[in-house]
Structure formats: structure tokens, C-alpha cells
Design an enzyme around this catalytic site. Sequence first.
Site, short mmCIF file in Angstrom:
data_model
loop_
_atom_site.label_atom_id
_atom_site.label_comp_id
_atom_site.label_asym_id
_atom_site.label_seq_id
_atom_site.Cartn_x
_atom_site.Cartn_y
_atom_site.Cartn_z
N SER A 123 0.87 -1.09 0.05
CA SER A 123 -0.09 0.04 -0.04
C SER A 123 1.03 1.40 -0.13
CB SER A 123 -0.88 -0.07 1.16
OG SER A 123 -1.67 1.38 1.49
N TYR A 155 -2.16 -1.73 10.50
CA TYR A 155 -2.29 -1.95 8.97
C TYR A 155 -0.81 -1.40 8.26
CZ TYR A 155 -4.28 -1.33 4.15
OH TYR A 155 -4.44 -1.68 2.78
#
Length: 281
Positions: free
Chosen positions: A144, A157
Amino acid sequence: MTQIAGKTIFITGCASGIGRGLVKYAIEHGAARVIATDVDSVGLGKTAEIAGALGTGIIETHLLDVSDKDAVYALADSIKADHGGADIVINNAGVALFAEVHEMTYQDFEWVMDIDFWGMVYGTKAFLPHMIERKAGHIVNVSSIFGMIAVPGNSAYHAAKFAIRGFTESLRTEMVRNETGVEISCVHPGGIKTNVARNARLAQNEELLARKDEIAKGFDDFARTTAEEAARVIFTGIEKNNPRILIGGDARFLDRIQRLMPIRYHKLLGRLFRDPEERAS
């Protein structure tokens, strides 16, 4: 160049979002077989139905929990026995958690790491020996832009996505050094129009839980890139054997910012993403 046409492609997290986009793109561009997996049988079936109308390639669907190491290895062995192995592996499955460190439970933290990080590790290690044996193949791990920058409330995350980046970049140097013929890519999407925010877990505090729809809408407003466009960029990067694949203008912008301001980028981002009224005050 890594070819898509005629290949066997294994993809995780295919019930919606980027995973569904990847299945559709692969079938549209001549993949011989796409092995699509997810834990959501309904969404997975819908993906197969949509993609099946787009090309002549075979779509296999398998219910798979990527955090189950034995299940991942068993499926990889089955694919080798039935089809000679996967030519391209895309470890895409992922979940999110919105919580600050002091309010995050270990159970929720482990949930994120088990799926996002360990799922990627299992998917890599289960297929890698087959590829090294054949001296061909391409493994793609989806990190990401949050594997490059960090913002408040997303520590779990970030931990997973930074770890994916480090693991994948190290793996690539090993494959190059050992002249294995196996290509490795790491994907860094920016804001993609998917259900990841709506399906995220939240810290167990009443204020945050009450704002779940607002948080999801905020992500929707930020997300500029469609899942279909993300899939196109990923496969274009795969075809070119790009080691790093950035998706979206926001990802490219944030990548430049963290390169220019590796320590203080958060101050600039804090000013950029404040509410307009707050910026004006």
C-alpha cells in the site's frame, strides 16, 4: 517481459475490489486459467460470473483463508499437480483496522497481521519452490502507499504493509542474486474505490464506532482510482517486470513527499488533509 496470455494465474482476495478487477483483466487479456480465491463465497461467485462473460479462459474458484498456512500450501500443491503450477501469483487479500495503539486489542492486531502479512508470506513460500524449480514465474505482493508513509490510527495496517514491502524487496534481491528467473513485484496502491474501509474493524470505543459510516465516506471521498484501473496498472507493471508498482496520482505524490521529507512529511500531510475551515483559521 511476463506474459499474461496463456498463463495460469493465482489471485487472493477476489470477492470484490482490486481482486475482482484482477480476475476480470486477466480473463479479458487471454489468461488460460485464473484461480480466484476468497473467504466470501457469494462475492467470489459473483466475480466468476462477471469475469466468465469476458473471455474464454477458465476460472476456478476456491474458498481460501489466507491466514491458514496448511490450506494455502495444500492448494498450491493441488495447482502444481493439476496444472503444473501457477505462472503468476498475486497475493492481494487484505483487511484494515482503524485504532490507535493504546486502544487496539491484541486480537485485532493479530487479525490484521495474520491476513495481510502472514497470508502474503504463505502465498509466497507455498508457490516459490515450484517457480524456482521451473526457473520461471512472477510473484506479486500487494502492499500500500501505507507501506511507505504512516498516519495516525492505522498502526496495525502500517505494520503489515511496511512488512510486506520489506519482505518483498528482500525476496527480489535474493531472486536476482541467485539467478532464479523468478520475477518479484511489490504493489503500492493509493486510494482505491473498494470496500476495505467499510469492512475494516474499529477500536472498541463508542465515539469511533458511532462514526463508522463517516470514516468510510471519508475514505470513499479520498479514493480516486477504480479497482479496474488498479488492475490494469498492476498487470501492466507485471508485464514490464517492474519491481515497484505505484497506483494512482495520490500514491505517486505521497511517494515523492516521503522521499523529500522522510521524517517530517507528516506535518505537511497534516496541513493538506485538514478540513478546509480549519486550514483557513
